[in-house]
Design a protein around this motif. Structure first.
Motif, short mmCIF file in Angstrom:
data_model
loop_
_atom_site.label_atom_id
_atom_site.label_comp_id
_atom_site.label_asym_id
_atom_site.label_seq_id
_atom_site.Cartn_x
_atom_site.Cartn_y
_atom_site.Cartn_z
N GLY A 373 0.81 -1.21 0.00
CA GLY A 373 0.00 0.00 0.00
C GLY A 373 0.84 1.25 0.00
N ALA A 374 0.65 2.11 -1.01
CA ALA A 374 1.42 3.35 -1.10
C ALA A 374 1.07 4.27 0.05
CB ALA A 374 1.15 4.03 -2.44
N SER A 375 2.05 5.09 0.43
CA SER A 375 1.89 6.01 1.56
C SER A 375 2.31 7.41 1.14
CB SER A 375 2.76 5.55 2.74
OG SER A 375 2.75 6.50 3.78
N THR A 376 1.61 8.40 1.70
CA THR A 376 2.08 9.77 1.59
C THR A 376 3.23 10.00 2.56
OG1 THR A 376 0.55 10.54 3.29
CG2 THR A 376 -0.26 10.53 1.02
N GLN A 377 3.78 11.22 2.54
CA GLN A 377 4.83 11.57 3.48
C GLN A 377 4.30 11.48 4.92
OE1 GLN A 377 3.33 13.49 1.30
NE2 GLN A 377 3.26 15.65 1.88
N ILE A 489 -11.97 7.22 1.48
CA ILE A 489 -12.15 5.86 2.00
C ILE A 489 -11.01 5.00 1.45
CG2 ILE A 489 -13.62 3.81 2.00
CD1 ILE A 489 -16.01 5.62 1.59
N ARG A 490 -10.28 4.37 2.35
CA ARG A 490 -9.21 3.46 1.96
C ARG A 490 -9.61 2.05 2.39
NH1 ARG A 490 -4.37 7.10 4.61
NH2 ARG A 490 -4.62 8.94 3.24
N VAL A 491 -9.78 1.19 1.40
CA VAL A 491 -10.14 -0.20 1.67
C VAL A 491 -8.87 -1.04 1.60
CG1 VAL A 491 -11.54 -2.16 0.97
CG2 VAL A 491 -12.42 0.17 0.67
N TYR A 492 -8.44 -1.55 2.75
CA TYR A 492 -7.26 -2.42 2.81
C TYR A 492 -7.72 -3.84 2.51
CZ TYR A 492 -4.17 1.18 4.59
OH TYR A 492 -3.40 2.30 4.70
N ALA A 493 -7.17 -4.40 1.43
CA ALA A 493 -7.69 -5.68 0.93
C ALA A 493 -6.59 -6.41 0.18
CB ALA A 493 -8.89 -5.43 0.03
N TYR A 528 0.87 -11.00 -3.77
CA TYR A 528 1.68 -12.16 -4.14
C TYR A 528 1.44 -13.36 -3.22
CZ TYR A 528 4.48 -9.74 -0.60
OH TYR A 528 4.89 -9.09 0.53
N LYS A 529 0.74 -13.15 -2.09
CA LYS A 529 0.37 -14.23 -1.18
C LYS A 529 -1.00 -13.91 -0.61
CE LYS A 529 5.00 -15.92 0.09
NZ LYS A 529 6.00 -16.09 1.18
N PRO A 530 -1.64 -14.86 0.08
CA PRO A 530 -3.04 -14.64 0.47
C PRO A 530 -3.30 -13.55 1.48
CG PRO A 530 -2.53 -16.99 0.40
CD PRO A 530 -1.23 -16.26 0.25
N ALA A 531 -2.32 -13.13 2.29
CA ALA A 531 -2.60 -12.16 3.35
C ALA A 531 -1.57 -11.04 3.35
CB ALA A 531 -2.67 -12.83 4.71
N VAL A 532 -1.33 -10.46 2.18
CA VAL A 532 -0.55 -9.22 2.11
C VAL A 532 -1.51 -8.12 1.67
CG1 VAL A 532 1.62 -10.37 1.64
CG2 VAL A 532 0.20 -9.65 -0.27
N TRP A 533 -1.22 -6.88 2.09
CA TRP A 533 -2.24 -5.85 2.02
C TRP A 533 -1.79 -4.63 1.24
CZ3 TRP A 533 -6.29 -8.32 3.39
CH2 TRP A 533 -6.19 -9.35 4.32
N GLY A 534 -2.67 -4.22 0.34
CA GLY A 534 -2.59 -2.91 -0.29
C GLY A 534 -3.89 -2.19 0.00
N HIS A 535 -4.12 -1.05 -0.64
CA HIS A 535 -5.38 -0.36 -0.42
C HIS A 535 -5.88 0.27 -1.71
CE1 HIS A 535 -3.22 3.54 -0.18
NE2 HIS A 535 -2.34 2.89 0.56
N THR A 536 -7.19 0.31 -1.85
CA THR A 536 -7.88 1.00 -2.94
C THR A 536 -8.61 2.19 -2.33
OG1 THR A 536 -8.14 -1.00 -4.25
CG2 THR A 536 -9.69 0.79 -4.67
N ASP A 537 -8.48 3.36 -2.95
CA ASP A 537 -8.98 4.59 -2.36
C ASP A 537 -10.06 5.22 -3.23
OD1 ASP A 537 -6.81 4.02 -0.72
OD2 ASP A 537 -5.52 5.51 -1.68
N LEU A 570 -11.02 -0.75 6.95
CA LEU A 570 -11.42 0.43 6.18
C LEU A 570 -10.96 1.65 6.97
CD1 LEU A 570 -14.77 1.07 4.40
CD2 LEU A 570 -13.98 2.74 6.09
N ASP A 571 -10.26 2.56 6.28
CA ASP A 571 -9.85 3.82 6.89
C ASP A 571 -10.67 4.96 6.31
OD1 ASP A 571 -7.93 2.48 8.31
OD2 ASP A 571 -6.22 3.50 7.41
N LEU A 572 -11.07 5.89 7.16
CA LEU A 572 -11.70 7.13 6.73
C LEU A 572 -10.76 8.29 7.06
CD1 LEU A 572 -15.50 7.22 7.68
CD2 LEU A 572 -14.49 7.41 5.41
N VAL A 573 -10.51 9.14 6.09
CA VAL A 573 -9.58 10.26 6.27
C VAL A 573 -10.25 11.53 5.77
CG1 VAL A 573 -7.31 11.20 5.75
CG2 VAL A 573 -7.61 8.72 5.93
#
Length: 837
Positions: A373-377, A489-493, A528-537, A570-573
């Motif tokens: 999951g990409a991150s801001t500064q 809304i950031r959905v970590y999935a 690349y494996k079943p439980a690694v996480w990125g996010h869709t925003d 789920l993150d709300l920002v």
């Protein structure tokens, strides 16, 4: 619970800052993966990687990564010589131990001869003849020399070490050799050192692995140093060239504990390779983006001066609050990195009166954003002036997150530069706490924990499944927001790229609604494996109060899910209406005579300030200076031009950008660099790949997530199979080509590491300027990412041609026999052309 206290004593210095924890095993795939800016901005000192043309894993060939790594400021490449072989334990050919060793020794000779062709760069190579010999060539297993462990009978191992050490030194008298490279610092290593001293074959660098705990780093480095004193050797450099577990990597709050131990021990260390090559051990996202762990190492690498004493509430105890701190007397600046526990803590800094009666304190959070999951500064939590009372400053902190790391920067308080506002409201909602209706539900976990360090870090330890092909599941989050506004809304999935429903179609789609309205389709990240996480925003407009956000496998207006995904959180920002980011010069990387003046900087002519700037996407941004004077602006190594009072439209790559200002006026008083949104001043044109000229096997093919449902496949296996696009520039000069592509190539792996392949394209502009571009895996051919490449265009029409072919081995003749070097370019969807400035 009472607050813990972490004490930093600026009056007790413990030696020059070293920066050794930023090493990586298999973290670089090749030039461009990850990008130069990502490597340089992480301040990577050392890389351990495979032998050139090795077949252990795709990519990461030592002599291919060497030039670009050194150009990015890297120090040493540790060449894992046994990784010329397949398998782990290493499958060295031969019927007997003598035959196997003879063949391996000849391979060592060839590897050294290759290094000798690298000119001055060979000084950055460190040879590692054996890796974990007790479990491989001199252990008890099937592939050992004679089935006897060297712990029991070291004669064959010691003789092999002696002969290969002498061979390497005979071919390259200036060679540095590292060892014994055991999986732990066994007691028998002391005997090895005594024997090696007696026979004149001591390693030049001492290496072992710490797949244990930060406490073991401190304990074992001290133990090794005591052995040196007893044996009368050294002190020799130490590289703990594999450290940390799956549960730790990617998590700033975990990694700061390792960093603190490694920095305190003043050694180099390389993060262990558990997953895929070329992403800096789960620090880099795609080619040019950063996750939270990258920003932690970026902050660590910008420490300067001397380290100072840090007393943790539970010294040297993992999974508790730990930290590392530096004092730069010349800058009049102190930095503290800490983290590892939730709740409350008091950060007590002694002797900040070195800066005067008041100090400027900036506190930032570096959150976990997933492995992919990409991150801001880093987020600013506090930026204020604080009085020094009785020789100390105390910051009482609440709401700490054990997965986050934190940075505190102290400097003289002079009130000359306005404080930065703190980050806006944000909140996390765990998927396992959400309501689920419909079929297919599963609550999965626990994942990584102190008891299961081989598993992956997961928010809350659990995640939820059920949104998949054929399901009617709905996952509902009940949220409450403080005021009207735009919220992200950031959905970590994660959708595992090799799971059958995902392998068939690519990204898993789900459907989001707010209070049952405003449906939209989201594509969840592949992993690349079943439980690694990125996010869709995605952004939504919310009114103050309660709302229900649903993720569904079916939507009456939009369709049905294809694939299979799991949801972590789920993150709300709350979106900050202030869209201009400010990077204060006093906290930048200063060089060539630049000096700090509080949170600002003073640059004499030619002095530089370097900023690591985040951009959400590839494209135009508005860059400005705050201060008095002029400077030359350089972005990612490209000179943009002079900048003073006027803001400039500048192309930024999505992710990490190295932005440097060099003073051109008599003196540049630089407060900050600002980065704001596009004003639409850079002309941008997109070209569909299928509209180009196709030759040979290159063909238009259907891909549902390509633009318009079509993209070009089959480019490669020779220059006859190519794509040529005609693009137009309204001015001559440097432009960005933003290439939308996919790459799902992944040959079978030998063990726990997935082995995706980076494809490449040879890109030729107007028939003569050719560059090779490496494209990281997108985990599926129907999953498209963007990669920007700078090129020179002439005014008017330009031809851009993409070709590819399988790259040969180092000698130019052999090829890889395990499908680890693709003959094809990625699938190409489109190319967008934008002037750099």
């Amino acid at each position: 619970m009472a607050a813990h206290t972490l004490t930093v004593d600026l009056g007790t210095e413990t030696g020059p800052f070293h920066g050794g924890a930023s090493g990586t095993l298999y973290g670089l795939y090749g030039d461009g993966v990850p990008s130069r800016a990502v490597v340089e901005g992480m301040y990577v000192r050392t890389v351990a990687t495979k032998a050139q043309d090795g077949v252990q894993h795709p990519g990461a060939d030592a002599l291919e990564i060497l030039p670009s790594f050194v150009a990015a400021g890297g120090q040493d490449v540790y060449l894992y010589m046994p990784d010329i072989l397949r398998g782990f334990p290493y499958e060295w050919p031969g019927a007997t131990g003598e035959e196997r060793l003879a063949g391996f020794t000849e391979s060592i000779r060839r590897q050294v001869e290759q290094v000798l062709t690298m000119g001055e760069l060979k000084a950055h190579v460190v040879y590692v003849p054996f890796n974990e010999p007790e479990g491989n060539m001199f252990g008890e297993g099937e592939w050992s020399y004679d089935g006897t462990s060297w712990h029991t009978d070291p004669r064959h191992y010691f003789a092999a070490w002696r002969d290969i050490h002498r061979l390497i030194k005979g071919l390259d008298p200036d060679a540095r050799i590292a060892g014994p490279n055991t999986c732990v610092l066994y007691p028998e290593v002391k005997g090895f050192l005594a024997w090696a001293k007696e026979h004149g074959v001591l390693p030049d660098v001492i290496t072992w692995h710490e797949l244990s705990s930060p406490a073991e780093v401190r304990t074992n480095v001290a133990k090794y140093r005591e052995w040196e004193r007893e044996l009368g050797i050294g002190p020799l450099p130490v590289n703990v060239n594999e450290y940390a577990h799956n549960y730790h990597v990617s998590v700033p709050g975990q990694m700061i504990q390792w960093i603190a131990a490694i920095e305190e021990s003043k050694v180099d260390a390389d993060m262990a390779y558990w997953n895929i090559a070329g992403n800096l051990n789960d620090s880099a996202v795609e080619a040019n983006k950063a996750n939270g762990q990258w920003w932690l190492f970026n902050a660590y690498g910008q420490m300067t001066g001397n380290t100072v004493a840090v007393t943790a509430p539970q010294p040297n105890v993992q999974y508790t609050l730990q930290g590392v701190a530096t004092l730069d007397r010349e800058k009049r600046q102190a930095r503290v990195l800490f983290g590892g526990s939730s709740g409350s803590a008091d950060i007590v800094v002694r002797r900040p009166d070195l800066f005067g009666a008041r100090v400027r304190a900036r506190l930032q959070e570096i959150p976990w954003t997933g492995q992919l999951g990409a991150s801001t500064q880093p987020l600013i939590l506090k930026d204020e002036e604080i009085p020094v009372v009785d020789g100390t400053v105390t910051l009482p902190l609440t709401g700490l997150d054990e997965m986050s790391a934190y940075q505190l920067i102290l400097s003289p308080g002079d009130g000359t530069v306005p404080a930065q506002p703190p980050a806006g409201w944000r909140k996390t909602y765990e998927a396992e706490d959400a309501a689920y209706t419909g079929s297919g539900y599963s609550r999965n976990g626990p994942e990584g924990s102190p008891q299961h360090v081989d598993r992956f870090a997961t928010s809350g330890g659990y995640h939820v499944g059920g949104l998949r092909t054929g399901s009617d599941g709905v996952l509902a989050f009940d949220v409450e927001v403080p005021r009207d506004g735009t919220y992200e809304i950031r959905v970590y999935a994660n959708a595992h790229n090799l799971a059958e429903p995902v392998r068939e179609h690519g990204p898993t789609n789900v459907f989001l609604r707010v209070d049952g309205e405003h449906p939209r389709e989201l594509l969840l990240p592949l992993g690349y494996k079943p439980a690694v996480w990125g996010h869709t925003d995605t952004d939504v407009e919310l009114t103050a109060g309660r709302h229900r956000i649903t993720l569904a496998a079916q939507d009456p207006d939009l369709g049905a899910t294809r694939g299979d995904a799991v949801i972590d959180r789920l993150d709300l920002v709350l979106r900050d209406p202030q869209t201009v980011a400010r990077y204060d010069a006093g906290y930048a990387a200063l060089a060539d005579g630049a000096r700090v003046s509080g949170p600002a900087a003073v640059l004499p002519p030619g002095a530089t300030a370097t900023f690591w700037v985040h951009a959400a996407d590839d494209g135009e941004a508005t860059v400005g200076l705050r201060g008095d004077g002029e400077g030359l602006l350089t972005v990612n190594g490209e000179e943009i031009g002079r900048i003073g009072d006027a803001e400039l439209p500048v192309f930024l790559a999505g992710g990490v950008n190295k932005v440097t200002v060099a003073a051109t006026s008599e003196e540049l008083h630089l407060e900050a660099v600002t980065v704001g949104p596009s004003r639409g001043l850079l002309p941008t044109t997109s070209y569909a790949a299928e509209a180009g000229q196709l030759t040979g096997t290159a063909k238009v093919a259907a891909f549902s997530y390509a633009t318009g449902g079509k993209a070009v496949d089959g480019i490669g296996r020779g220059p006859a199979n190519a794509l040529t696009l005609t693009v137009t520039a309204d001015r001559p000069g440097r432009h960005a080509l933003t290439i939308r592509y996919s790459n799902g190539e992944q040959p079978p792996s030998t063990h726990y590491n997935p082995d995706p392949v980076c494809r490449h394209a040879d890109l030729t502009v107007n028939g003569d300027d050719t560059c090779r571009v490496l494209f990281p895996t997108t985990f599926h051919f129907n999953n498209f990412w963007r990669l920007s490449v700078p090129v020179t265009l002439r005014q008017g029409a330009n031809t851009v041609t993409f070709t590819a072919d399988e790259l040969p081995d180092f000698d130019g003749t052999g090829t890889n026999s395990h499908g680890q070097r693709s003959a094809y370019a990625p699938v190409l969807d489109s190319v967008t052309v934008t002037p750099l400035a």
